[in-house]
Motif scaffolding. Sequence first.
Motif, PDB file in Angstrom:
ATOM      1  N   GLY A 154      -1.672   7.694   2.045  1.00  0.00           N
ATOM      2  CA  GLY A 154      -1.047   8.446   3.185  1.00  0.00           C
ATOM      3  C   GLY A 154      -1.315   6.871   3.531  1.00  0.00           C
ATOM      4  N   GLY A 155      -2.355   7.040   4.483  1.00  0.00           N
ATOM      5  CA  GLY A 155      -2.796   5.735   5.350  1.00  0.00           C
ATOM      6  C   GLY A 155      -2.431   4.166   4.666  1.00  0.00           C
ATOM      7  N   MET A 156      -2.916   3.994   3.747  1.00  0.00           N
ATOM      8  CA  MET A 156      -2.430   3.112   2.979  1.00  0.00           C
ATOM      9  C   MET A 156      -1.261   2.164   2.597  1.00  0.00           C
ATOM     10  N   ALA A 157       0.257   3.591   2.471  1.00  0.00           N
ATOM     11  CA  ALA A 157       0.948   2.964   2.307  1.00  0.00           C
ATOM     12  C   ALA A 157       1.734   2.488   4.330  1.00  0.00           C
ATOM     13  N   ALA A 158       0.669   3.445   5.205  1.00  0.00           N
ATOM     14  CA  ALA A 158       1.586   2.912   6.314  1.00  0.00           C
ATOM     15  C   ALA A 158       0.875   1.673   7.049  1.00  0.00           C
ATOM     16  N   ALA A 159      -0.143   1.284   6.598  1.00  0.00           N
ATOM     17  CA  ALA A 159      -0.438   0.216   6.867  1.00  0.00           C
ATOM     18  C   ALA A 159       0.352  -1.282   5.659  1.00  0.00           C
ATOM     19  N   PHE A 160       0.698  -0.763   4.657  1.00  0.00           N
ATOM     20  CA  PHE A 160       1.720  -1.365   3.822  1.00  0.00           C
ATOM     21  C   PHE A 160       3.170  -1.667   4.386  1.00  0.00           C
ATOM     22  N   LEU A 161       3.800  -1.381   4.983  1.00  0.00           N
ATOM     23  CA  LEU A 161       4.781  -0.460   5.699  1.00  0.00           C
ATOM     24  C   LEU A 161       5.094  -1.621   7.204  1.00  0.00           C
ATOM     25  N   LEU A 162       3.394  -1.345   8.070  1.00  0.00           N
ATOM     26  CA  LEU A 162       3.949  -2.281   9.124  1.00  0.00           C
ATOM     27  C   LEU A 162       3.287  -3.635   8.873  1.00  0.00           C
ATOM     28  N   SER A 163       2.057  -3.728   7.519  1.00  0.00           N
ATOM     29  CA  SER A 163       2.112  -5.567   7.392  1.00  0.00           C
ATOM     30  C   SER A 163       3.533  -5.944   7.248  1.00  0.00           C
ATOM     31  N   VAL A 164       4.522  -5.330   6.634  1.00  0.00           N
ATOM     32  CA  VAL A 164       5.777  -6.116   5.386  1.00  0.00           C
ATOM     33  C   VAL A 164       6.662  -5.856   7.324  1.00  0.00           C
ATOM     34  N   PHE A 165       6.403  -5.824   8.161  1.00  0.00           N
ATOM     35  CA  PHE A 165       7.318  -5.365   8.933  1.00  0.00           C
ATOM     36  C   PHE A 165       6.613  -6.881  10.056  1.00  0.00           C
TER      37      PHE A 165
END
Length: 324
Positions: A154-165
């Motif tokens: 879950g934390g890695m998915a949130a970091a992925f979405l933040l990085s894409v933004f």
Amino acid sequence: MDEHDDRFAPVTVRPREPAQLWTLTARQLRVICGDPRIVALSIVQPLVMLLLFTQIFGRMANPDLFPDGVAYTDYLVPALLITTGIGTAQVAGVGFVRDAESGIEQRLRFLPVRPLYVLVARSVGDLARVAVQLAALLLCAYFVLDFDPAGGLGGMAAAFLLSVFVCWSLIWVFLALAAWLRSVEVLGSIGFFVLSPLMFASSAFVPLEALPGWVRAVAAVNPLTYAVDASRNLALGWEAGGSIIGALLSGAVLCAVMCVAALRGFRRPPNETRRPLFRRSRGTASPAEEKEQAGGRDQADQHPPADPADERADLVDGRADQGP
């Protein structure tokens, strides 16, 4: 009579806005995926950076400088999610300039589509490339380098979405620069002399405490540091604090400002000339201007303007030849 004339007047049919955006985005995706070699190289590039940093700098990194129980790979991968988007953002600007040089931009100007959708479609196409690169980087880190962040999936998915933004905001920066500068060489110089120092003068590769004093001062106000800290906090399950809000807010402001700047630059005439760096006085002309003026005078001497009286005489003679 006017009613009958209106029936035969040309009518411009503007496609629906969702259809415009979808068509332009699909075209951009086909351009990106058209050459398999470019696709393969764009995926391999972040993997090479990951292996180089982890296997070379990871060997030289002092474990005392990093938090307890955190491997260098776990510390580095969330930062690479942010820094990987810098190169792709620069490629987006270069592609925009290439389209302008090839004439595609001029063709899009005559189509019944909104200029904003042309820019949004390009940014979305390059954003899809960034997402593929980041996904490949995470897969390589998980299965090759035993990347195991404490934040879990879950934390890695949130970091992925933040990085894409955050990468999307960087793409808009280079689209705005490309729309105004319209020079591949200048974009390359900006990418080397501005983005590279910002990337290394941050908390991406080492903690701020390990940096020299003046570099630490630059890194403390570097917006890239906020994005890196937010991605790392989410991936490692640390307390986020204000880093996530700062990253999202700065990214949103950057997207809005750069979108307006890119749109204004895109609406400029394609053949607009750049102003000279050093202006001459009004009384003197440059050698190029003197040559152009001399050529205009020679052409005027060879083809003098016709006399209106001669034109009227030719018209009367032609009517006389036609007869009553």
